[in-house]
Design an enzyme around this catalytic site. Sequence first.
Site, PDB file in Angstrom:
ATOM      1  N   ASP A   1       0.858  -1.182   0.000  1.00  0.00           N
ATOM      2  CA  ASP A   1       0.000   0.000   0.000  1.00  0.00           C
ATOM      3  C   ASP A   1       0.897   1.237   0.000  1.00  0.00           C
ATOM      4  O   ASP A   1       2.126   1.137  -0.154  1.00  0.00           O
ATOM      5  CB  ASP A   1      -0.967  -0.030   1.183  1.00  0.00           C
ATOM      6  CG  ASP A   1      -0.265   0.095   2.522  1.00  0.00           C
ATOM      7  OD1 ASP A   1       0.994   0.126   2.558  1.00  0.00           O
ATOM      8  OD2 ASP A   1      -0.963   0.166   3.555  1.00  0.00           O
TER       9      ASP A   1
ATOM     10  N   CYS B   1       3.135  -3.176   4.175  1.00  0.00           N
ATOM     11  CA  CYS B   1       2.320  -2.018   4.564  1.00  0.00           C
ATOM     12  C   CYS B   1       3.104  -1.261   5.625  1.00  0.00           C
ATOM     13  O   CYS B   1       4.312  -1.472   5.765  1.00  0.00           O
ATOM     14  CB  CYS B   1       0.931  -2.445   5.045  1.00  0.00           C
ATOM     15  SG  CYS B   1       0.910  -3.440   6.534  1.00  0.00           S
ATOM     16  N   GLY B   2       2.467  -0.381   6.394  1.00  0.00           N
ATOM     17  CA  GLY B   2       3.208   0.415   7.363  1.00  0.00           C
ATOM     18  C   GLY B   2       3.862  -0.430   8.434  1.00  0.00           C
ATOM     19  O   GLY B   2       5.076  -0.371   8.654  1.00  0.00           O
TER      20      GLY B   2
ATOM     21  N   GLY C   1       3.049  -3.945   8.696  1.00  0.00           N
ATOM     22  CA  GLY C   1       3.004  -5.340   8.281  1.00  0.00           C
ATOM     23  C   GLY C   1       1.850  -6.098   8.908  1.00  0.00           C
ATOM     24  O   GLY C   1       1.470  -7.173   8.430  1.00  0.00           O
ATOM     25  N   ILE C   2       1.287  -5.560   9.968  1.00  0.00           N
ATOM     26  CA  ILE C   2       0.237  -6.256  10.714  1.00  0.00           C
ATOM     27  C   ILE C   2      -1.057  -6.329   9.899  1.00  0.00           C
ATOM     28  O   ILE C   2      -1.649  -7.394   9.740  1.00  0.00           O
ATOM     29  CB  ILE C   2      -0.020  -5.564  12.067  1.00  0.00           C
ATOM     30  CG1 ILE C   2       1.237  -5.637  12.937  1.00  0.00           C
ATOM     31  CG2 ILE C   2      -1.209  -6.206  12.779  1.00  0.00           C
ATOM     32  CD1 ILE C   2       1.141  -4.813  14.216  1.00  0.00           C
ATOM     33  N   GLY C   3      -1.484  -5.184   9.393  1.00  0.00           N
ATOM     34  CA  GLY C   3      -2.740  -5.155   8.651  1.00  0.00           C
ATOM     35  C   GLY C   3      -2.707  -6.069   7.432  1.00  0.00           C
ATOM     36  O   GLY C   3      -3.662  -6.802   7.153  1.00  0.00           O
TER      37      GLY C   3
END
Length: 870
Positions: free
Chosen positions: A8, A65-66, A68-70
């Site tokens: 993203d 992503c920022g 990695g969790i999402g």
Amino acid sequence: MRIAFGCDHAGFPLKDALVDALQADGHDLLDLGTFSEEPVDYPDFARAVANAVQKKFVDLGVLVCGSGIGASIAANKFRGIRAALVHDDVTARQSRADDDANVLCLGAQVLDPDKAVALTRTFLATPFSNDERHVRRVAKIIDLEGGILSRAERGKPGATPARAPDAVPEGVKPAAAPAPAAAPPRPAPAAPPEPRRAAEAPRAPSPPAEAPRPAARPAATTPVGARVARPPEPPPRSRPERAPATPRSELEEAVRAAAAAVGEPEEPTAPEGVIALDPGPRNDPRPRGDPGPTGDPRPRNDPRPRGDAGPRGEATAQAPVQAALKQLETLEFADRLWVKDASLWSDESEVQASIKNRLGWLTSPTLMREYAADLKSFATEIRRLGFSNILLLGMGGSSLAPEVMNRTFGSKMGFPDLTVLDSTDPLAVKNTLARLQLSRTLFVVSSKSGTTAEVLAFYRFFRAQVEAGKPPKPGQNFIAITDPGSPLEKLAKDAGFRRTFLNHPSIGGRFSALSFVGLVPAALIGVDIDRLLERASEMVEACADSVPVRENPALTLGALLGGFALRGRDKVTFVISEKIATLGEWLEQLLAESTGKDGKGLVPVDREPLGAPAVYGEDRLFVAIQLKDDAPLPALDAIEAAGHPVYRLTLKDPYDLGAEFFRWELGTVAAGALLGVNPFDEPNVVEAKEATQAMLAAYKKSKRLPDWTVDREEDGILLLANQDQKPASVTEGLGEFLGQAGPDDYVALLAYLTPDLDTTGALQTLRVAIRDRLRVATTAAYGPRYLHSTGQLHKGGPPKVLAIQLTGDDREDIPIPGEGYGFSVLKAAQAIGDLETLRKANRRVIRLHLGGRAEAAIEKVAGMVKRAAK
């Protein structure tokens, strides 16, 4: 290894480093975006990567992503996905060795580029251990996806009694989980992210998924309102083995046992070569949601799309076609095509690399369905803004498919009218301008390279006309369709175009009908592009590599074309329903430019009126493409009865054109393999362009164009043959020229004249006169349009052409802003440049310059042919 990459906007800062490292390590990369720092939603990209892994389109996935969790949470919602959040070396190794993770998730706010690259390399280099305990645990994870432990695990110490979770309705069995062990890969593409709308430009979706990146990725920033659209194509799949299947891994056996234990069938897998954005039964090619017509006599796994009753007659049963089919089977053509085995067409490594980047059309029909909603939304916007006319400025592949859409479907009530301009004739330009209300006209500037001379000349002229009305934002009357990084993309940004649609560069011009090139103009006039793409996708499925060669409609066509050409029947003569007649012009470019090189090629014969069987030689292959309600063709029946091969295709309705675009694209490249030519280049086209530029350079110096000398004049017609011996008259000279025609030759009429109905009718009369007198095939085309179509065949194909160039006097010229010459000079330079190029290629060519009205002069030429041929 084949890797799907997605990120993203928050993960975008790591993208360049990761992508460059993966490609440097030799991995095949499917780049699914994003392509800028414009805010997007990570679940969209998680879905795209998960789909690619889930369908075995790739081996592993990488998501950023920022934190990695999402991304890991979203990816793990998909069956068969084991996404691992990795921030150190231990988790990079363990997630693969112990947990058989198939998607790596990284956080750009946690890792610097060097660390991210190192962890990715560790993850990819670590294999699953296959230890019994890890096999057992991964199998239980897979069971959890189905909501039940496998029977194999029941009763074991620590095993939990099987129970379906509350989310599963009573009495409904969960679907069997797919085996994580690698099966032969299936070509089902990842679904691109859902369109987003840029804050600065309503209705401008965020960049969709991209095919494997070209060497230089375009800049991240895009024009306001620009459509950065790069429909993805599959990376090469491993060739399916034809040897006996290898034993299943212990993990795969455990997973299959889990499914069998609860009485579930194994999850059906897609046939190899089937390209789909979402899972579903793959043996029924009907559009989803269509229950099929009552009483449809076809088996449900019949590979033919509905509406195609199949070819009638015995053409495909004849020996040349059967031999070609056998050759395609020996080549394993379908298997190798879908894995992008460029050695089907060339043994040279540089050529193979180029071919691999010209196969985006294979996936375009299915993947463009993702963007149909946005195209329809854009069309609605154009209607709401009050545009009443669309003028498409294009040449060759950029104009032919839109013309097919326009002439076949027309503008739906309430939608703008479409005009296609692909002639540099000054009267054609003037007449086009006269029909337009400029303030209510949307100009579509379409050029793959962004450098097409005619298109840029059209743009400069009409831009000046729009600006003369002093609108506050003249650029808002223009949109562009081009490749990323082209000069036209930059022009569109600098000149404030309303929208820019970026086609993926792996889609060649003549293969672009089912991309933005054909679909944007179609949507603007109200064509049901969903329906068109559904038909195209059905044909894609019918041509999957799991379909036997002899049941594959496109390969059958390719065998027909190539097989008969190898036996001397290389004049492919089209008989097409009047409702869809312009399809012939598109087919003409596809066949001629794809196969006409290296002294070989198919000669497409379009719109030649049918005659008696006696006027045809042994070099003809007839192809009839008719709509199901068309009247019988007794003239064609008589030709078939006389022994000429006739191949018949029946379309249910005009929307079957979607299927035909794909059938003919694939059939043409198959024929190219049989003929031994590369169907993806056009080596001789550039010669005519260079000759034209040389003529224009000479004109700028002397204000006159070089030209051939006049040999004879008769009744207002000048003969220019550029030969040492001068004939006694034009009639004699024409007769001597045509007297060179052998039974395997063809005559090409190349008309640098104003394209109108009267002139076209006169050209048809002349064609019939030549064919009936000489029993040779004839073609007719307007210049300079044919330079982007059959011009390649004339110069690079078999030396069987006798070219007659027809020119006339222009009553006036129209200046091209900024060029120092007008459209009349440009057209004349193109004509003379083509003459020189044909002669340089040792082709037989003369020029007839017509005085007075073109149609009357052409009728005089027809009379000369009849007198000279006696």
